[in-house]
Design a protein around this motif. Structure first.
Motif, mmCIF file in Angstrom:
data_model
loop_
_atom_site.group_PDB
_atom_site.id
_atom_site.type_symbol
_atom_site.label_atom_id
_atom_site.label_comp_id
_atom_site.label_asym_id
_atom_site.label_seq_id
_atom_site.Cartn_x
_atom_site.Cartn_y
_atom_site.Cartn_z
ATOM 1 N N ASP A 1 8.589 -6.507 11.851
ATOM 2 C CA ASP A 1 7.671 -5.791 10.978
ATOM 3 C C ASP A 1 8.274 -4.450 10.564
ATOM 4 O OD1 ASP A 1 7.408 -4.111 13.143
ATOM 5 O OD2 ASP A 1 5.386 -4.776 13.672
ATOM 6 N N ASP A 2 7.465 -3.613 9.885
ATOM 7 C CA ASP A 2 8.017 -2.367 9.374
ATOM 8 C C ASP A 2 8.298 -1.350 10.475
ATOM 9 O OD1 ASP A 2 4.860 -1.072 8.054
ATOM 10 O OD2 ASP A 2 5.336 -2.176 9.868
ATOM 11 N N LEU A 3 7.987 -1.684 11.705
ATOM 12 C CA LEU A 3 8.350 -0.828 12.825
ATOM 13 C C LEU A 3 9.564 -1.375 13.556
ATOM 14 C CD1 LEU A 3 4.796 -0.084 14.305
ATOM 15 C CD2 LEU A 3 6.166 1.338 12.776
ATOM 16 N N GLY A 4 10.083 -2.522 13.035
ATOM 17 C CA GLY A 4 11.249 -3.126 13.663
ATOM 18 C C GLY A 4 10.919 -3.887 14.935
ATOM 19 N N GLN A 5 9.645 -4.177 15.173
ATOM 20 C CA GLN A 5 9.230 -4.858 16.389
ATOM 21 C C GLN A 5 9.118 -6.363 16.149
ATOM 22 O OE1 GLN A 5 5.576 -2.712 16.938
ATOM 23 N NE2 GLN A 5 6.509 -1.266 18.338
ATOM 24 N N ALA A 6 9.515 -7.157 17.124
ATOM 25 C CA ALA A 6 9.406 -8.603 17.011
ATOM 26 C C ALA A 6 7.944 -9.016 17.112
ATOM 27 C CB ALA A 6 10.216 -9.280 18.113
ATOM 28 N N CYS A 7 7.534 -9.919 16.245
ATOM 29 C CA CYS A 7 6.129 -10.357 16.208
ATOM 30 C C CYS A 7 6.050 -11.872 16.317
ATOM 31 C CB CYS A 7 5.451 -9.904 14.919
ATOM 32 S SG CYS A 7 5.378 -8.129 14.716
ATOM 33 N N PRO A 8 5.948 -12.434 17.512
ATOM 34 C CA PRO A 8 5.803 -13.883 17.650
ATOM 35 C C PRO A 8 4.427 -14.332 17.168
ATOM 36 C CG PRO A 8 5.508 -12.812 19.767
ATOM 37 C CD PRO A 8 5.941 -11.737 18.805
ATOM 38 N N PHE A 9 4.260 -15.644 17.013
ATOM 39 C CA PHE A 9 2.971 -16.141 16.558
ATOM 40 C C PHE A 9 1.872 -15.699 17.525
ATOM 41 C CE2 PHE A 9 -0.515 -19.107 16.259
ATOM 42 C CZ PHE A 9 -0.692 -19.198 14.890
ATOM 43 N N PRO A 10 0.752 -15.159 16.996
ATOM 44 C CA PRO A 10 -0.320 -14.630 17.861
ATOM 45 C C PRO A 10 -1.235 -15.726 18.398
ATOM 46 C CG PRO A 10 -0.876 -14.260 15.561
ATOM 47 C CD PRO A 10 0.503 -14.881 15.557
ATOM 48 N N GLU B 1 -5.611 -11.000 12.191
ATOM 49 C CA GLU B 1 -4.318 -10.992 12.866
ATOM 50 C C GLU B 1 -3.470 -12.186 12.440
ATOM 51 O OE1 GLU B 1 -2.450 -10.522 17.394
ATOM 52 O OE2 GLU B 1 -4.614 -10.791 17.117
ATOM 53 N N LEU B 2 -4.097 -13.352 12.339
ATOM 54 C CA LEU B 2 -3.380 -14.540 11.889
ATOM 55 C C LEU B 2 -2.955 -14.405 10.432
ATOM 56 C CD1 LEU B 2 -5.472 -17.472 13.428
ATOM 57 C CD2 LEU B 2 -3.274 -16.607 14.220
ATOM 58 N N ALA B 3 -3.874 -13.940 9.590
ATOM 59 C CA ALA B 3 -3.562 -13.797 8.162
ATOM 60 C C ALA B 3 -2.403 -12.835 7.948
ATOM 61 C CB ALA B 3 -4.802 -13.321 7.402
ATOM 62 N N ASP B 4 -2.367 -11.742 8.707
ATOM 63 C CA ASP B 4 -1.277 -10.782 8.582
ATOM 64 C C ASP B 4 0.042 -11.380 9.053
ATOM 65 O OD1 ASP B 4 -3.024 -8.950 7.564
ATOM 66 O OD2 ASP B 4 -3.079 -7.657 9.325
ATOM 67 N N TRP B 5 -0.020 -12.192 10.097
ATOM 68 C CA TRP B 5 1.210 -12.845 10.573
ATOM 69 C C TRP B 5 1.757 -13.786 9.503
ATOM 70 C CZ3 TRP B 5 3.234 -17.666 11.471
ATOM 71 C CH2 TRP B 5 4.394 -17.718 12.260
ATOM 72 N N PHE B 6 0.871 -14.592 8.908
ATOM 73 C CA PHE B 6 1.306 -15.497 7.856
ATOM 74 C C PHE B 6 1.808 -14.718 6.635
ATOM 75 C CE2 PHE B 6 -1.303 -18.825 10.013
ATOM 76 C CZ PHE B 6 -0.325 -19.813 10.068
ATOM 77 N N ALA B 7 1.218 -13.564 6.367
ATOM 78 C CA ALA B 7 1.696 -12.738 5.253
ATOM 79 C C ALA B 7 3.141 -12.316 5.479
ATOM 80 C CB ALA B 7 0.803 -11.506 5.089
ATOM 81 N N GLY B 8 3.471 -11.958 6.713
ATOM 82 C CA GLY B 8 4.846 -11.602 7.030
ATOM 83 C C GLY B 8 5.794 -12.767 6.832
ATOM 84 N N GLN B 9 5.384 -13.947 7.262
ATOM 85 C CA GLN B 9 6.208 -15.140 7.062
ATOM 86 C C GLN B 9 6.385 -15.434 5.571
ATOM 87 O OE1 GLN B 9 7.330 -17.822 9.629
ATOM 88 N NE2 GLN B 9 7.484 -15.842 10.624
ATOM 89 N N GLN B 10 5.327 -15.230 4.809
ATOM 90 C CA GLN B 10 5.389 -15.458 3.369
ATOM 91 C C GLN B 10 6.375 -14.494 2.706
ATOM 92 O OE1 GLN B 10 1.926 -14.519 0.704
ATOM 93 N NE2 GLN B 10 1.714 -16.750 0.663
ATOM 94 N N LEU B 11 6.333 -13.255 3.125
ATOM 95 C CA LEU B 11 7.269 -12.271 2.589
ATOM 96 C C LEU B 11 8.714 -12.644 2.915
ATOM 97 C CD1 LEU B 11 5.412 -8.925 3.378
ATOM 98 C CD2 LEU B 11 5.885 -9.868 1.119
ATOM 99 N N ALA B 12 8.931 -13.212 4.100
ATOM 100 C CA ALA B 12 10.279 -13.649 4.466
ATOM 101 C C ALA B 12 10.763 -14.725 3.521
ATOM 102 C CB ALA B 12 10.289 -14.162 5.908
ATOM 103 N N LYS B 13 9.899 -15.667 3.222
ATOM 104 C CA LYS B 13 10.288 -16.758 2.337
ATOM 105 C C LYS B 13 10.467 -16.278 0.905
ATOM 106 C CE LYS B 13 10.808 -19.936 5.273
ATOM 107 N NZ LYS B 13 12.199 -20.416 5.514
ATOM 108 N N LEU B 14 9.679 -15.312 0.489
ATOM 109 C CA LEU B 14 9.870 -14.743 -0.842
ATOM 110 C C LEU B 14 11.256 -14.108 -0.955
ATOM 111 C CD1 LEU B 14 6.373 -13.135 -1.496
ATOM 112 C CD2 LEU B 14 7.481 -14.863 -2.928
ATOM 113 N N MET B 15 11.660 -13.416 0.096
ATOM 114 C CA MET B 15 12.978 -12.798 0.096
ATOM 115 C C MET B 15 14.066 -13.861 0.087
ATOM 116 S SD MET B 15 14.486 -9.895 2.673
ATOM 117 C CE MET B 15 14.222 -10.886 4.148
ATOM 118 N N ASN B 16 13.920 -14.887 0.946
ATOM 119 C CA ASN B 16 14.907 -15.961 0.990
ATOM 120 C C ASN B 16 14.939 -16.743 -0.320
ATOM 121 O OD1 ASN B 16 15.464 -15.221 3.599
ATOM 122 N ND2 ASN B 16 14.267 -16.855 4.532
ATOM 123 N N GLY B 17 13.754 -16.973 -0.888
ATOM 124 C CA GLY B 17 13.669 -17.711 -2.140
ATOM 125 C C GLY B 17 14.323 -16.968 -3.286
#
Length: 463
Positions: A18-27, A372-388
C-alpha cells in the motif's frame, strides 16, 4: 474516521504494497465464521492462498442469494448481492480443486433440481418427441415448445445462449468457470466480430436488456441478475486490462479482481487429518441460502443500521476528492468501489445469518468488514491496471519494431496509422514521440525537396 482505499505501488502476487509500503495479505479476518472457517480449511488442505478460496466462497454465496435479497444503500437506491469476480491463478497449482470444492454445494443443488425435472417430464418424453417431430418441427427447432431444464450455473457460452438460459431461470444465473479463457475470448470478441459484453453489463446492474437474434424472436430480460466467478491465467487478466473496450465499455470496473499467487508444493505425508466441520457448515450455509432466497420468488430489501450507513456513506464521500484528483484518470473504476462495498456487505450479512438474514439489520461490524474487503480488491485492481497499461504499451512497441524490421530505412506516423496500430493519426504521432523520448527510436525531420512542411522519420535508436 473515513476509510481510505489503499494505493498500490508494487504488486506481490497474493499481496500488494500500500502507500505506506506495508504488505497487505487478503483480509480473511473480515469474513464471518462460515466463510472464514471454510476458506482457511480449504486453503490449508490444498496449500493455496486464502485469497483464491475466499473469492470462490464469496462468489458462491452471492450466487446462492440470487435475487432474493437487496440492501437499502445510498438514498433512493438499493444494492443487489451479485458479484463479478476474476481471479488470476496458474494451472496445476490447486485452483481447479479449490473451485470444485467450494462450488460443489450449488452444483449439487442444480443436479437435484435437474433430476426432479427429468422425473416429472420423463413419462411424456416419447410422446412429446413424436409430436414435435411430426407436427411442429420449426417450433421445436427454435426452442419454443419444450420447457428447459432448470439451471443455476453456466460456463463458457455466448450472450445469446446466456440470455436464453437467464430467460428460462427467472433471469438469475451464475457464470462460473475454473478456466475462463473461452468466455473471456467470447466477451472480448477474439473469436471474430465485436465484443460480446453488453449482457454482462446489464446483468450486473439488473437493467432491462433485449437480445436480438437472427431468424428468431428477440429475448427481453426485465431485470437479469448474474454472478461471475472466472478463474484464468494471470497473464490473461493483464491482457484484458490492456483492452480499451473492457475499460471504456465498463466491463472490468464491475469486476473484483484478485491475483492469487498459487505455487506448486510438495506432498506432506505428516499433515494432520482434515477437519470436516468447516465443509459441512459451508454446505449447510449454501443450501440454506439457496432454499430461502435463490429458489423462492420475491425479493426482500434489508436495512442497514445507522452505524453501517455512516461507515458506508463516509467511504463514498472519502472517494470524492480522489475521483476529482489523483484517481480521476481511472474514475470509471473508482466510481464502483463504494457500490462493491455495499454488495460485499450484503453477501457477508447473508453468510453470517443464512436463512435468517432477511430478518436482521446489516450491522456496522459487517459494513466495516465489507469496506476492508472492497479496499483490498481496489488495491488488486490498481495493480492490474498498472500491469495492463504496461502490457498494452509493450504490445504497441512490439508492433512498431515489427514494422521497422520490414522498413529499416524508417517509418513515419502515417505508416503507424495505416497499419491500424493506433486508431488516429494524432495517436500515431504521440506514440512515436514517446518511443523516441524513451530512447528506443531516433527521429529526424525530413524536408520535402519542393518545400513544404517537414515530416519526422523514425529509425531504431543506436545501442
Amino acid at each position: 474516521m473515513m476509510t481510505k482505499p489503499s494505493l498500490l505501488l508494487a504488486p506481490k502476487g497474493d499481496e500488494f504494497a500500500d502507500d505506506l509500503g506495508q504488505a497487505c495479505p487478503f483480509p480473511t479476518r473480515a469474513l464471518p465464521p462460515p466463510l472464514r472457517d471454510v476458506v482457511k480449511a480449504v486453503s490449508e488442505l490444498h496449500r493455496v492462498p486464502e485469497s483464491l478460496a475466499a473469492c470462490c466462497a464469496l462468489a458462491v454465496t452471492s450466487a446462492a442469494i440470487g435475487k432474493g435479497l437487496k440492501v437499502s444503500s445510498i438514498p433512493g437506491m438499493s444494492a443487489p448481492a451479485n458479484l463479478y469476480l476474476m481471479v488470476g491463478a496458474r494451472s496445476g497449482t490447486g485452483k481447479s480443486v479449490v473451485f470444485e470444492t467450494l462450488t460443489k454445494p450449488i452444483k449439487d443443488c442444480e443436479k437435484r433440481l435437474t433430476d426432479e425435472w427429468r422425473n416429472r417430464h420423463q413419462p411424456d418424453a416419447n410422446a412429446e418427441e413424436t409430436d414435435e417431430q411430426s407436427e411442429e418441427p420449426e417450433r421445436v427447432e427454435n426452442g419454443e415448445a419444450r420447457e428447459a431444464a432448470p439451471a443455476l450455473v453456466c460456463e463458457n457460452i455466448t450472450s445469446e445462449a446466456l440470455a436464453m438460459a437467464l430467460s428460462s431461470n427467472h433471469e438469475c444465473l451464475a457464470s462460473m468457470s475454473a478456466d475462463a479463457r473461452d468466455v473471456m475470448a467470447i466477451v472480448s470478441g477474439r473469436y471474430g466480430g465485436r465484443g460480446d459484453e453488453a449482457l454482462y453489463l446489464k446483468a450486473f446492474s439488473e437493467d432491462t436488456c433485449v437480445i436480438n437474434r437472427a431468424s428468431r424472436p428477440a429475448i427481453r430480460l426485465d431485470s437479469p441478475n448474474l454472478t461471475c466467478l472466472w478463474l484464468v491465467q494471470p497473464d490473461k487478466i493483464d491482457l484484458m486490462f490492456g483492452e480499451k473496450f473492457a475499460t471504456e465499455g465498463g466491463l472490468l470496473p464491475r469486476f473484483l479482481v484478485c491475483q492469487a499467487n498459487c505455487m506448486a508444493t510438495p506432498i506432506d505425508r505428516e499433515r494432520a487429518p482434515v477437519d470436516d466441520e468447516p465443509h459441512r457448515a459451508w454446505e449447510d450455509l449454501v443450501k440454506s441460502l439457496l432454499t430461502t432466497y435463490r429458489l423462492k420468488e420475491g425479493r426482500i430489501v434489508i436495512t442497514p443500521t445507522d452505524r453501517a450507513k455512516k461507515l458506508l456513506y463516509d467511504h463514498y464521500n472519502g472517494l470524492i476528492p480522489r475521483r476529482n484528483g489523483d484517481l480521476q484518470h481511472i474514475d470509471s473504476y473508482v466510481a464502483r468501489w463504494n457500490e462493491q462495498a455495499w454488495r460485499l456487505a450484503l453477501v457477508l450479512h447473508a453468510a453470517q445469518w443464512g436463512g435468517k438474514a432477511a430478518s436482521k439489520q446489516l450491522s456496522g461490524k459487517t459494513a466495516k468488514s465489507a469496506i476492508e474487503l472492497a479496499d483490498w480488491f481496489a488495491g488488486q485492481q490498481l495493480a492490474k491496471l498498472m500491469n495492463g497499461r504496461e502490457a498494452a504499451e509493450q504490445k504497441l512497441t512490439d508492433a512498431v519494431v515489427k514494422l521497422l524490421l520490414a522498413k529499416p530505412t524508417g517509418i513515419k506516423a502515417k505508416d503507424i496509422y495505416r497499419k491500424h496500430i493506433v486508431p488516429t493519426p494524432e495517436e500515431a504521432h504521440t506514440l512515436l514521440a514517446q518511443l523516441e523520448a524513451k530512447g528506443l527510436l531516433a527521429g529526424q525531420d525530413v524536408h520535402p525537396e519542393g518545400g513544404g512542411k517537414p515530416s519526422r522519420n523514425y529509425t531504431v535508436a543506436a545501442a
